[in-house]
Write a protein that holds these residues in place. Sequence first.
Motif, PDB file in Angstrom:
ATOM      1  N   UNK B 126       0.638  -1.082  -0.102  1.00  0.00           N
ATOM      2  CA  UNK B 126      -0.048   0.033  -0.106  1.00  0.00           C
ATOM      3  C   UNK B 126       0.924   1.346  -0.174  1.00  0.00           C
ATOM      4  N   UNK B 127       2.179   1.115  -0.227  1.00  0.00           N
ATOM      5  CA  UNK B 127       3.017   2.304  -0.497  1.00  0.00           C
ATOM      6  C   UNK B 127       3.881   2.168  -1.664  1.00  0.00           C
ATOM      7  N   UNK B 128       3.936   3.215  -2.518  1.00  0.00           N
ATOM      8  CA  UNK B 128       4.431   3.114  -3.947  1.00  0.00           C
ATOM      9  C   UNK B 128       5.875   2.716  -3.675  1.00  0.00           C
ATOM     10  N   UNK B 189       5.448  16.645   4.764  1.00  0.00           N
ATOM     11  CA  UNK B 189       6.247  15.869   4.799  1.00  0.00           C
ATOM     12  C   UNK B 189       6.593  15.218   3.677  1.00  0.00           C
ATOM     13  N   UNK B 190       5.445  15.027   2.823  1.00  0.00           N
ATOM     14  CA  UNK B 190       5.419  14.246   1.609  1.00  0.00           C
ATOM     15  C   UNK B 190       5.010  12.676   2.085  1.00  0.00           C
ATOM     16  N   UNK B 191       4.415  12.051   1.062  1.00  0.00           N
ATOM     17  CA  UNK B 191       4.052  10.565   1.414  1.00  0.00           C
ATOM     18  C   UNK B 191       4.112   9.904   0.077  1.00  0.00           C
ATOM     19  N   UNK B 192       4.250   8.572   0.482  1.00  0.00           N
ATOM     20  CA  UNK B 192       4.400   7.704  -0.577  1.00  0.00           C
ATOM     21  C   UNK B 192       3.230   6.519  -0.452  1.00  0.00           C
ATOM     22  N   UNK B 193       2.445   6.534   0.827  1.00  0.00           N
ATOM     23  CA  UNK B 193       1.400   5.737   0.879  1.00  0.00           C
ATOM     24  C   UNK B 193       0.207   6.001   0.034  1.00  0.00           C
ATOM     25  N   UNK B 194      -0.366   4.632  -0.484  1.00  0.00           N
ATOM     26  CA  UNK B 194      -1.237   4.959  -1.411  1.00  0.00           C
ATOM     27  C   UNK B 194      -2.556   5.622  -0.863  1.00  0.00           C
ATOM     28  N   UNK B 195      -2.920   5.242   0.245  1.00  0.00           N
ATOM     29  CA  UNK B 195      -4.480   5.513   0.672  1.00  0.00           C
ATOM     30  C   UNK B 195      -4.233   7.152   0.925  1.00  0.00           C
ATOM     31  N   UNK B 266      -4.442   6.612  -7.907  1.00  0.00           N
ATOM     32  CA  UNK B 266      -4.240   7.973  -7.438  1.00  0.00           C
ATOM     33  C   UNK B 266      -4.615   8.980  -8.376  1.00  0.00           C
ATOM     34  N   UNK B 267      -4.728   8.720  -9.883  1.00  0.00           N
ATOM     35  CA  UNK B 267      -4.755   9.452 -10.863  1.00  0.00           C
ATOM     36  C   UNK B 267      -6.514   9.780 -10.949  1.00  0.00           C
ATOM     37  N   UNK B 268      -7.224   8.712 -10.650  1.00  0.00           N
ATOM     38  CA  UNK B 268      -8.711   8.898 -10.712  1.00  0.00           C
ATOM     39  C   UNK B 268      -8.946   9.936  -9.547  1.00  0.00           C
ATOM     40  N   UNK B 269      -8.548   9.753  -8.438  1.00  0.00           N
ATOM     41  CA  UNK B 269      -8.880  10.436  -7.287  1.00  0.00           C
ATOM     42  C   UNK B 269      -8.391  11.630  -7.397  1.00  0.00           C
ATOM     43  N   UNK B 270      -7.301  12.222  -8.140  1.00  0.00           N
ATOM     44  CA  UNK B 270      -6.858  13.536  -8.376  1.00  0.00           C
ATOM     45  C   UNK B 270      -7.722  14.310  -9.446  1.00  0.00           C
TER      46      UNK B 270
END
Lengths: 312, 476, 215
Positions: B126-128, B189-195, B266-270
């Motif tokens: 769940x993390x890129x 902080x920035x994040x890589x977690x997908x959720x 992610x793309x769809x959510x954006x």
Amino acid sequence: MILTSANLVFIVTLTIMPFLLIGVIKKIKACFQNRVGPPVFQSLYNLVKLFNKDEILSKDCSWIFRSGPLISFSGMLLLCLSVPWLPLQPPVPGCDIFLFVYVLALIRFFSIISSIDAGSPFSSFAASREATLSFLAEPAFVLALVALGISAHSSDLALIFGQPIENNRIPLSVWFFSGLALFLSGIVELSRMPIDDPSTHLELTMVHEAMVIENSGPNLALVEWSYALKLLLFFGLIAQCFVYSLSKIIALPPLLLPLSVLVVMLALGCLTAMIESFSVKLSWGKNPDFIAYAVSMSLLSSLAAFAMNGGS
Amino acid sequence: MNDLVLILSIPIAATLLAIFCPKIAVLSRTVSLALWFYFAILVYLFAPLFASKQAIYLFAGLSADRIAAAFILLTVIISASAITQAGIFFEHELLSENPAENLHVRQFYILAMLFLLSMITVFFCQNLGFLWMSIEATTLLSAGLVYFHRSQNSLEATWKYFIICSVGIALALLGVVLIYASSQYACSEGTLAIPELIRLAGLLNIPLFKLGFIFAFLGFATKSGVFPLHSWLPDAYSEAPAPASAMFSGALLNCALYAIMRLCDICRASGHFAAAFSILLWAGSITVIAAAIFLVHQHGIKRLWAYSSIENAGLMLVAIATGSWSLFLLQAANHSLAKTSLFLLSGNIIQATGTKQLKDIRGVLTFCPVWGVLLALSAFAVTGVPPFGVFISEWLILNELMVMGQFLPVAILLAGLALAFIAVSVHLGQILFGVPKKNFRIFRPTLSSLVPGLLLLGSLVLGFTVTPSLLAVFTP
Amino acid sequence: MMNEVNLLTVTAAVFAIMMSGSGQSRTNLLLYAMQTFFIALACLAQAEAKGSPELYTVVIGIIVIKVLTVPYFLSWLANKIEARSDPGAFLPIPLTMHVSILLFALSHFLALGLPLFKGIGSVASDATGAISLLLTGMLFMLTRRFALGQIIGFLTLENGIFLFAVTQTKGMPFIIEMGILLDVLVAVMIGGLFVFRIQKSFEHIDVTQLNGLKE
């Protein structure tokens, strides 16, 4: 030409420094070979000896052969008086980058045709190699100077080199890469290792030393003297590049500038001697690979010059 | 935490067994049994998931939702089938004229188990960052599988696979870094977690995110063999031993495409799915038609199925483009089942004839009718002949595109599918009929067709039972 | 205009450019180690600027794995299989260096086009070094015949991405940076193993001659 104190320093250094540089290089090489080596000013004594000798001329050679060394010596002397190889204003002002490059080319032209004129296959072959090498190395040399010129907004050498530190607006990277490019192309132009071995004229190397093999007596003295002046000219410019780039990082007092340039010139002599002691001569086919590095450094320096110019 | 132990246990136990078990025969039987047992465990573990919407949480950054669970089950089925068949495959290999070494078989089992574990990890991520690492791990672990035969050709295929995929995956890393950089605009902080990324999707820096998406897509597309980044794929599939080819085509392909699907989440959510949509749609359609054209002139039997895999990867990209993950899952499941059966059968045939060249394989139907019939049915299943599952999913994908009004891609896809069907049928006809040039050395014809037959049955069942209501289970 | 990190990243890129001008495996590896060392220094400067203790660990990891272990291992390998001088493919090697300088200029413009994150005080020319490393690595892979050269090119490319991550973000999560390092180590080991195998079974490591599978 007015005799100021700066001019006096310039001329005094001009008479001593070339022989000192050659002597230092030879001394250090001797040290690495576990020899005592000749005295430091041996090349000066050699010069005096050669001037007192008779000259032997081939029966086939013409006035070109006899005037070649004279032309190269006078040209070199002119450059040494007008190019700021010490960080001081030179006695003869107004030397342009292109004048510098063209006078050097003129000197090379005459030394090449005079060695062909001697009629020896040995020296003609060396002349053709010299022509090839300088043809390859010249772009790097010119480009490095032009990059400095772009940053200084002038093609007058006296406005690029020889400026007091506070007037110097050329960025560090341009100084540094130009210095590297000048050093690498200087190795080629001065026919040092790993391109050419200055201590032999064997068939394996056969560039500069083989080219002047027919010269003797005063003629040879002039050739050796002009070589010493050329060494001085190049080392002076290269040393200034490095001293100015150093002055961008740590503050140098203005008075120390000429002195530190002299020190760096001697250090460059040491470096050359070390390269000559620890490296082997490249085979002829590998020379372009070496010169490619000189071209790269000058390309980088001109890139830096363009990028910084746009920025400031 | 218990679940984590349960998931790790069987592959690690199998790896240890492969290292220490003295006899290859015992090893192969135990490992295949263990994998079917593993499948049962996973079904038990994921059963609650399908009853409620609660995701299964393993560890920080590792959890599985319904669609991930479905992909994991698919991966385990495919791997278990391939490994079961591998027992028979290696038994024959060890009896052949120049037998494979015991050590190499053992290495195959070790790598295959670790490879399976890395593939399962891909679906849990769940993390890129983790996702990238586990996909890189699949490359590193599976490179050794391609090199099983120790021949010059297999070495060449391995090198190509290793270098091209490593560079591709490095580009994907650049994409991940860019996405991370874009997330710094959304939270300090920035994040890589997908959720998290999905939650903050509206605040991401869009130019950076788009750039990141393109690079990550390029990277994962290399791994899934999308045209024109496919050059390694036919070589690797063709040179690997048949069970490994089956795992590559049936399981590994899905991993890379699953990563692309996660990015699309992610793309769809954006709210910027339109750009991704056209990239995926066109990359997919062009891949389908290009693979179909390559299918016409092929000289190796496994290269044929490899190009068919590329074609199906293109179709799956189009399925992702439609935005329906369940459609993607359906296409992936159908393709995996049928293609695994195809590769395993081809492995049998190659062992029996001793050649991979299509022109030397003739008369399979006369010498071993069971293999012949199953091969024909599997090939038809893969190319989308009703009533097999692939037909249903292809039909649903095309239908979805028609509803969206994308007529040109539909035309291209139809042309590609038709051409692929014709090309495969022609090659198939030459294999099945005619007089064989060499002697067949058939080895356990019934036993070796058991697994392919069951897989084919699965494909048939999927073809008959899939209904829109069943698909709705997977829409989040 | 010139800050500390910037100078280090550009130096790393210049080392990569110089690396692309040599066909000698040992010189390549030495310059690769230098280039990576400057990346470690850039990382150190970032660690000081951001005051994050985790970055220090990453710096140590880079130095141990990428500056020391990997070049040492690869030069041992080059010695073992006697892969000394790469003849170069498609482009003469000196020309490769000049093309990579052009790529350096190109990456300057690419870096200017990137949206910049203002929060961490990064400047466009930091990205220049990173993108230049990436492109030089790719060019290196394309213009070498030796399988070993392809590994070195890949490592340079990866260095570029790593540098990009360090300078353009606030620092990726620690576990991921260490994971990337570990991945590189494993990839180099596996790649080295295959290079060794290629030498044994083909008696050369010229990848342009690996075309037995061409259709």
